[in-house]
Structures are given as structure tokens and as C-alpha cells.
Design a protein around this motif. Sequence first.
Motif, mmCIF file in Angstrom:
data_model
loop_
_atom_site.group_PDB
_atom_site.id
_atom_site.type_symbol
_atom_site.label_atom_id
_atom_site.label_comp_id
_atom_site.label_asym_id
_atom_site.label_seq_id
_atom_site.Cartn_x
_atom_site.Cartn_y
_atom_site.Cartn_z
ATOM 1 N N SER A 139 0.812 -1.218 0.000
ATOM 2 C CA SER A 139 0.000 0.000 0.000
ATOM 3 C C SER A 139 0.845 1.268 0.000
ATOM 4 N N ALA A 140 2.162 1.138 -0.028
ATOM 5 C CA ALA A 140 3.024 2.332 -0.021
ATOM 6 C C ALA A 140 2.664 3.215 -1.215
ATOM 7 N N PRO A 141 2.687 4.538 -1.051
ATOM 8 C CA PRO A 141 2.352 5.418 -2.173
ATOM 9 C C PRO A 141 3.328 5.199 -3.323
ATOM 10 N N ALA A 142 2.897 5.562 -4.523
ATOM 11 C CA ALA A 142 3.804 5.454 -5.673
ATOM 12 C C ALA A 142 5.041 6.299 -5.381
ATOM 13 N N ALA A 143 6.183 5.800 -5.789
ATOM 14 C CA ALA A 143 7.423 6.537 -5.552
ATOM 15 C C ALA A 143 7.353 7.878 -6.267
ATOM 16 N N PRO A 144 8.041 8.890 -5.748
ATOM 17 C CA PRO A 144 8.079 10.182 -6.446
ATOM 18 C C PRO A 144 8.541 9.973 -7.885
ATOM 19 N N ARG A 145 8.024 10.806 -8.803
ATOM 20 C CA ARG A 145 8.316 10.593 -10.233
ATOM 21 C C ARG A 145 9.667 11.148 -10.647
ATOM 22 N N LEU A 146 10.238 11.944 -9.786
ATOM 23 C CA LEU A 146 11.521 12.573 -10.089
ATOM 24 C C LEU A 146 12.560 11.549 -10.548
ATOM 25 N N ALA A 147 13.067 11.680 -11.765
ATOM 26 C CA ALA A 147 13.959 10.663 -12.306
ATOM 27 C C ALA A 147 15.262 11.245 -12.848
ATOM 28 N N ARG A 148 15.251 12.525 -13.198
ATOM 29 C CA ARG A 148 16.456 13.125 -13.778
ATOM 30 C C ARG A 148 16.767 14.428 -13.064
ATOM 31 N N VAL A 149 18.005 14.569 -12.670
ATOM 32 C CA VAL A 149 18.421 15.775 -11.953
ATOM 33 C C VAL A 149 19.633 16.348 -12.651
#
Length: 487
Positions: A139-149
Amino acid sequence: MDFKTQLAPTAGLSHLPVDALLVVIVGQAVPKTLDKALGSLLNDAVKQADFEFKAGRCLYLHRPAGVRAARLAFVAAADASAKAFKAALVAGLGSLKMLGATELAVASVGGEALSAAHAEALAVAASAAVYLYRHTKPSAPAAPRLARVSLLAAKAQVAELTKGLRQGQAVAAGVALAREYANRPANHATPRHLAEQARKLGKQHGFKVEVFDRKKIEKIGMGAFLAVAQGSAEPPRFIVMHYRGAAKSQAPLVLVGKGITFDTGGISLKPGAEMDEMKFDMGGAASVLGTMRAIGELRPRINVVALIPACENMPGSRAVKPGDVVRSLSGQTIEILNTDAEGRLILCDALTYAERFKPAAVVDIATLTGACVIALGHHNSGLFSSDDQLAGELLAASRSALDAAWRMPLDDEYDEGLKSHFADMANIAGRPGGAITAAKFLQRYTTQYPWAHLDIAGTGWQSGAAKGATGRPVPLLTHFVLGRAAA
Ligand code: BES
Ligand code: MN
Ligand code: ZN
């Protein structure tokens, strides 16, 4: 997560076409070098009392007028250091990570030019911000979408910052791995599970991995390790990993991680409150696995051997009892006066096993004593070493990796409490200086090489609202190994 450097647009930061832009502000006023559009936004926020030049203060703006970035955040840093940069990033990323952005650009304005240490801090902070435990929590929330920095850099800095990002990415991958395995509950992260993970790492990075079962451990003669393991139906494992980055003839560094996958205390049973947190008692082992991952990615020119004694400490009809005397691999006998002082028992045999590699140095990492938490709290790991040169290297690594450690004493006077009527030594001394007497116990097994011990009982995990493994001291250990390789 991907990291790269990017040249700042000559027209100014407000022209950067990006999902999200995080601007770290150094200094006590709107920096003169800040892009005009951004400067007027920040000026206005200051006038409205929505922003202050105090470390950690953030301002988030959605689709601000005159700015191409869809999301903009400002965050204030205490000064221009890498440490302050990282603290500001942690705060700033907190306001951005759960948004829809997949791409983030980071700039620092108002301070001096960034260094590789700043770039490394960015990679570590951004990766940590998006880590989410899900292994046993569907049930953990979807991981943050941040993928490129990307890190905005002047042309002259690109090479140095790119190198810093690469190193940071490897450290971050190691930290994430250490957190993940330490977070897993003890019925999942068993000694066998850790051994499988070590094997997997071996396959990924080309390490040789050996795993010894109870029979082999008996054959070798690790009587102290076996005494702890004997109380559990869950079988122990002794894990050996070999990273070859230099000629075979070159003496290796040996890292030894305490792998108690659950510490009930044994017959000297712990009280019930917060006992669940004793699943983190393999944090030393997890940090060694994490460091091996970082090393596997960075491939320094050095040889490293990792040793992980892994077992549960359980009460039961077969469990070792207070007063039992066991024979360690070194031949020295130990009277086990308290079965809850088990970490030193599994480590002493691993430290003796390390002798066969004729190591250049041995560093053990362990959630060893509650007394270390009392001494140093949750900020500094306790560093013990009788070798000033090695201690100095580890403290330097601690500083450059932003992974705090504090040197503790090892005077021989502290050894006296370990004497026993019935064996060469007891496994406990009195309550005073408990972190030091535990280190003195280990020191008796380390006469053949330069040795250091890191007590991470206070730093390996957090309790309360942010409960979870920290992945420390993977950054410190990785910097130590890289430093040795460069020397
Ligand atoms: N794993 C614990 C140390 C620990 C306790 C770490 C609490 C973090 C929080 C270790 O095995 C242990 O139980 N040590 C005893 C030693 C004592 C019996 C001499 C301790 O610290 O109480
Ligand atoms: Mn214990
Ligand atoms: Zn323990």
C-alpha cells in the motif's frame, strides 16, 4: 535516478525549460547575480514576509509568471559549504519530491563556485529524497516521479562537477541498498537472504563471493559466533566477498559488518519496548553490502574483502547461557556473562578470520552498544582505533563524505573490567564506558593488523516518525576506500 551537469542559459535561469527548478540561495540578501525575473519574485516574497535568508527556509511557486520552469522553489543555505548546500537541498527537495515533476534542475546562487563535494551531496540528497520502502508494504504510495536531476554549472566547472555527481550516484546507490536491507523485517532479511544479496551483488559487479553454512563455520572453529547462532532455528551464514581492483599481491582492506538479523538479547532477554528495532542490528552488515555496491560501480584500484557474520540472537532450549564459556577462533576463551553482548562475539571470530588476508587495515562496523548512543547521540558514529594514521584517514573520510564520526578513547585502563574467573575474558564489563569496553574486547582480536571500529548504534537507523535505516556509514566507508585507492 540520472544525474548530469548542464550549462546555465546565458539569458538567465528563468529561460530554462524544465519541469522543476530549485534555486539554492547563499547569503543574506537577494543575490545580485540572480536572473531578473527570479530576483523580482524572490524580492517580492521577502517583502511579503514569505521568505527569509535563514537556513532551510523554502518558497515554492507554481507556474510563476515570466519563468519557463513549471515549478520553482527557492531554498536558503546557511553558507557556501557543501554541508550547508546538502542541508538546503534536503529542505528544498522536501517541497518538490512528491509533485509531478520528473526532471529537476538545481542551481546555487550567491556563493562561490560549486565543488565536486557539492555535486556529490546533490546526488546523495536527491536519491535519498525519493527512496521509499515498499518490500513488505504494497500500500506504499507510488514513488516520487523525479527521475532526472541536473546541476547547473559554468563551463569551467563541468568536468569536476560531473565527477562529483558520478561519485555521489554510486554512494547513493550504496546507501539505498543498505537502507533497503536494514529496513526489511527480520523474517525477510534472514542470514540466508543477506547471503543471497551478497551473491547477487557479486554477479552484478564481478566479485567473488563465498558463503559458509553452520557446518563450515564449525569446521573453521568460530566458537564465539556459533554460540550466538545456536539459539536460533534460523541457520547462520558467514559471508566473504572479494573485490579485486589491484594486483593480487596488494594487501586488501577488510570491512567487517555485524549481521545480527534480530537481537532479542538471547537468554539475557531485552525488555519488550521497541524491541522491533533490533531488526536493524544488521546495519553494520548492510553498510558493508552498500559500500561494496558503491565500490562495484566506481571500481577503485584497490583490493577489498568484506566479511559478514550473520545470525539471529534468540533465547531457546539450545541457546547459550550466562556463564557458558566458549572458545573463539583465536583460541582465546570467553565467559559469556550476558548473552545480549552478542555483537562482539560474532565480530571477534570475523576479526580473527581477517588475519588470513594479511590486510593493510581492517575496519569493523557494528550497531554494538546502547552506551554509544548515550555517549554520542544520533549524530556522530563512534570511531575507535589505536592507529592514529588510520583514525585520521577515517575522520577525513567522515568529513569529506558529510557522514559524522567522533574519535573515542581506547586506554588500557578500560580493559580491566573484562577479566573473568573462568575464561581468558568476559564478554562484558561494568556499565560505565560501555561503548569503550566493547571496543576493548574487539581490540584483543586485532593484534595482527591496523584496526578501527565504528559503533553505529546511534546512527544506523532513526526511531519515531521517520523510523528507518539511514544507510550510514556507507558514505564514510566509500570515501575511505577511495582515499586509500588514490594514495
Ligand atoms: N544491538 C545491541 C546494541 C544496541 C542497543 C544498539 C540499543 C542500539 C540500541 C547490542 O547487541 C547490545 O545489546 N548491547 C548491550 C551490551 C551490554 C549487555 C553490555 C547494550 O548496549 O545494552
Ligand atoms: Mn545485544
Ligand atoms: Zn546486538
